[in-house]
Design a protein around this motif. Structure first.
Motif, mmCIF file in Angstrom:
data_model
loop_
_atom_site.group_PDB
_atom_site.id
_atom_site.type_symbol
_atom_site.label_atom_id
_atom_site.label_comp_id
_atom_site.label_asym_id
_atom_site.label_seq_id
_atom_site.Cartn_x
_atom_site.Cartn_y
_atom_site.Cartn_z
ATOM 1 N N ASN A 318 30.523 30.812 37.566
ATOM 2 C CA ASN A 318 29.284 31.604 37.502
ATOM 3 C C ASN A 318 28.260 31.158 38.531
ATOM 4 O O ASN A 318 27.308 31.863 38.819
ATOM 5 N N ARG A 319 28.455 29.952 39.096
ATOM 6 C CA ARG A 319 27.493 29.447 40.072
ATOM 7 C C ARG A 319 27.905 29.802 41.497
ATOM 8 O O ARG A 319 27.173 29.567 42.443
ATOM 9 N N GLU A 320 29.119 30.365 41.656
ATOM 10 C CA GLU A 320 29.636 30.590 43.015
ATOM 11 C C GLU A 320 29.283 31.996 43.490
ATOM 12 O O GLU A 320 29.903 32.981 43.089
ATOM 13 N N VAL A 321 28.293 32.095 44.334
ATOM 14 C CA VAL A 321 27.876 33.410 44.850
ATOM 15 C C VAL A 321 29.022 34.054 45.625
ATOM 16 O O VAL A 321 29.651 33.407 46.469
ATOM 17 N N GLY A 322 29.334 35.310 45.301
ATOM 18 C CA GLY A 322 30.359 36.034 46.050
ATOM 19 C C GLY A 322 31.758 35.889 45.493
ATOM 20 O O GLY A 322 32.703 36.478 46.008
ATOM 21 N N PHE A 323 31.904 35.103 44.408
ATOM 22 C CA PHE A 323 33.265 34.922 43.856
ATOM 23 C C PHE A 323 33.850 36.273 43.453
ATOM 24 O O PHE A 323 34.987 36.606 43.823
ATOM 25 N N GLY A 324 33.068 37.065 42.742
ATOM 26 C CA GLY A 324 33.564 38.368 42.282
ATOM 27 C C GLY A 324 33.944 39.250 43.449
ATOM 28 O O GLY A 324 35.013 39.885 43.447
ATOM 29 N N ARG A 325 33.120 39.238 44.483
ATOM 30 C CA ARG A 325 33.401 40.104 45.631
ATOM 31 C C ARG A 325 34.718 39.696 46.296
ATOM 32 O O ARG A 325 35.545 40.526 46.644
ATOM 33 N N LYS A 326 34.901 38.388 46.452
ATOM 34 C CA LYS A 326 36.122 37.898 47.114
ATOM 35 C C LYS A 326 37.360 38.278 46.284
ATOM 36 O O LYS A 326 38.385 38.671 46.821
ATOM 37 N N VAL A 369 44.817 34.351 44.973
ATOM 38 C CA VAL A 369 43.619 33.982 44.194
ATOM 39 C C VAL A 369 43.539 32.463 44.045
ATOM 40 O O VAL A 369 42.469 31.852 44.201
ATOM 41 N N THR A 370 44.665 31.843 43.811
ATOM 42 C CA THR A 370 44.689 30.379 43.663
ATOM 43 C C THR A 370 44.258 29.694 44.958
ATOM 44 O O THR A 370 43.392 28.824 44.968
ATOM 45 N N ASN A 371 44.826 30.113 46.077
ATOM 46 C CA ASN A 371 44.575 29.418 47.356
ATOM 47 C C ASN A 371 43.259 29.847 48.005
ATOM 48 O O ASN A 371 42.481 29.024 48.463
ATOM 49 N N GLU A 372 42.991 31.153 48.025
ATOM 50 C CA GLU A 372 41.810 31.627 48.766
ATOM 51 C C GLU A 372 40.525 31.430 47.977
ATOM 52 O O GLU A 372 39.454 31.296 48.555
ATOM 53 N N LEU A 373 40.620 31.398 46.635
ATOM 54 C CA LEU A 373 39.405 31.228 45.817
ATOM 55 C C LEU A 373 39.365 29.857 45.139
ATOM 56 O O LEU A 373 38.495 29.601 44.303
ATOM 57 N N GLN A 374 40.355 29.022 45.438
ATOM 58 C CA GLN A 374 40.465 27.690 44.806
ATOM 59 C C GLN A 374 40.288 27.790 43.278
ATOM 60 O O GLN A 374 39.560 27.032 42.644
#
Ligand SMILES: Nc1ncnc2c1ncn2[C@@H]1O[C@H](COP(=O)(O)OP(=O)(O)O)[C@@H](O)[C@H]1O
Ligand SMILES: N[C@@H](CC(=O)OP(=O)(O)O)C(=O)O
Length: 455
Positions: A318-326, A369-374
């Motif tokens: 929830n603290r990561e700006v842009g997570f949803g967009r990515k 999702v695992t690799n690009e979004l850690q």
């Protein structure tokens, strides 16, 4: 004037087509007739569209096509013979099928679409020939000639706005128009089909273009019921419902109308009526913009399987700006649309239609999702169903969610996901497919049992 659509069950045999003719003759306002391919004559039967899909597959695989081709021709021959039509229409249909089979099969999507569309196209030619043979002034109109143009890609076609102007001319024809549902053309002349059940969409587009006073959708039930009559015994009949209610219910299981068939009519303020070809005197269900309030908050309950969940967990998400967009960017690149995204603080679930996935794509998405979004935890489950409670009366109805949750508790069915549409006319529950019938019946009892009416 009225636009009438007759589904596969309504044109499955000569006997059914005679009923169609009587319905058209009974009302001079019924000027545009959209027809599907012959459907099931009985529960164990096969729809012509499914016979055509088998034929297209055989042709593309290089397998023998004589038997699957003959199976299609036999269906039309049986109907034509019983309607007293001569060999001419069968020769036309055979020639049409042969021509489509011989076309370039380089682009499989296009080839399969063309073969599938033969069902509706030849059904319309045969029915127009029958209408003429009994003295009705009727003619077959091809979607390309009429100007029904759509975008790409196949099956998710939507009519181009300019089509409506050209199609409006159908309203001025002196003769009855018999129009094949389910397919249309791109501006460059390529044939595209709508989704399965898409003849409903054709009817809606023509009703909007012709500024019809009514779009009558003839099927094999007297009306829309508050639940699927194949799952719930003797469900309550719905006299009136709004476009919005029908859109939500047909999205998740009310197969009686294709969920994309509402928008064209809604935008043109054309009301719909769901009626029974086998009982045309029944009033049916009217679908309108506004309806009188009813004593029940819930108008209908639908259920649909075929959903998957992409679960993504990540600490401090929830603290990561842009997570949803990515995440959505990855889904867009994988050409996947989604239905709901319920989320927690460090996790979210993407609910999507399972038919978009295959094993390779699932694996690729999990790795990306695992690799690009850690992400810490990523997995996909494919055994989900959606249960949807719908009703204009649900808005501001306090305690409704509690009553639904109590029904779940009584059946010991786990709520995997819950989502209330911002419109507040629907409440969506994600459950395991195996629980679908059990909870649908319990929710129906909760909201439609006679003793509870008005609560
Ligand atoms: N809520 C509902 N009300 C009425 N029919 C429903 C509902 N939900 C599912 N159905 C099913 O939809 C069927 C009609 O749709 P469909 O099979 O596509 O007919 P058609 O051949 O006319 O297109 C009905 O026979 C019924 O079993
Ligand atoms: N025949 C096509 C299109 C259609 O709308 O059929 P029906 O009216 O029988 O649902 C299909 O089976 O998808």
């Amino acid at each position: 004037m009225k636009v009438c659509k007759f589904g596969g069950t309504s044109v499955a045999s000569a006997q059914q087509i005679k009923k169609v003719a009587s319905i058209i003759q009974a009302d001079p306002a019924r000027r545009i007739v959209v027809v599907s391919a012959p459907g099931k004559r009985h529960s164990g039967d096969v729809k012509v569209t499914d016979l055509l899909i088998r034929l297209a597959s055989a042709a593309l695989m290089g397998d023998a096509i004589q038997q699957p081709l003959q199976a299609v021709i036999d269906r039309y021959t049986e109907i034509a013979d019983e309607l007293g039509l001569g060999q001419e229409i069968i020769d036309i249909i055979r020639g049409d099928l042969t021509e489509r089979l011989r076309a370039d099969s380089g682009q499989h999507d296009l080839y399969i679409d063309s073969i599938k569309a033969a069902g509706e196209d030849n059904s319309a030619k045969l029915i127009a020939a029958y209408f003429t043979s009994i003295g009705m002034q009727a003619d077959y109109v091809n979607p390309h000639t009429a100007g029904l143009f759509v975008n790409n890609p196949p099956e998710r076609a939507q009519a181009l706005s300019e089509s409506y102007g050209q199609l409006a001319a159908l309203a001025d024809k002196p003769s009855i128009t018999v129009f094949p549902g389910f397919f249309a053309y791109t501006k460059s002349g390529m044939l595209r089909t709508f989704d399965r059940g898409g003849s409903d969409i054709t009817g809606s587009i023509l009703a909007a273009a012709a500024k019809a006073e009514l779009y009558e959708n003839f099927t094999d039930v007297d009306c829309v019921f508050a639940a699927n009559p194949q799952v719930v015994d003797n469900p309550v009949e719905i006299e009136q419902m709004t476009y919005r209610e029908m859109r939500e219910l047909s999205y998740a299981g009310f197969a009686v109308l294709h969920d994309e068939a509402l928008m064209p009519a809604y935008r043109a303020s054309v009301p719909l009526c769901i009626r029974n070809t086998n009982n045309p005197s029944a009033p049916g269900t009217m679908i309108v913009a506004e309806r009188a309030s009813s004593p029940r908050p819930v108008t209908g309950i639908s259920a649909d399987s075929g959903f998957s969940t992409l679960y993504v967990g990540k600490y401090l998400m929830n603290r990561e700006v842009g997570f949803g967009r990515k995440l959505l960017q990855i889904l867009e690149e994988e050409e996947i649309s989604y239905e709901h995204i319920p989320s927690g603080i460090d996790n979210l679930s993407v609910i999507l239609r399972s038919h978009q996935l295959d094993d390779a794509k699932e694996q690729r998405i999990i790795e990306r999702v695992t690799n690009e979004l850690q992400a810490d935890d990523v997995h996909i489950r494919n055994d989900f169903s959606m249960i949807v409670l719908v009703g204009e009366g649900m808005h501001n109805n306090k305690g409704l969610t509690a009553r639904a949750a109590a029904a779940f508790a009584r059946t010991d069915v786990n709520i995997e996901m819950i989502n209330q549409g911002s419109s507040e006319v629907s409440l969506v529950f994600g459950i395991l497919k195996e629980d679908e019938g059990k909870i649908l019946n319990e929710l129906y009892k909760e909201f439609f049992a006679p003793a509870l009416v008005g609560q």
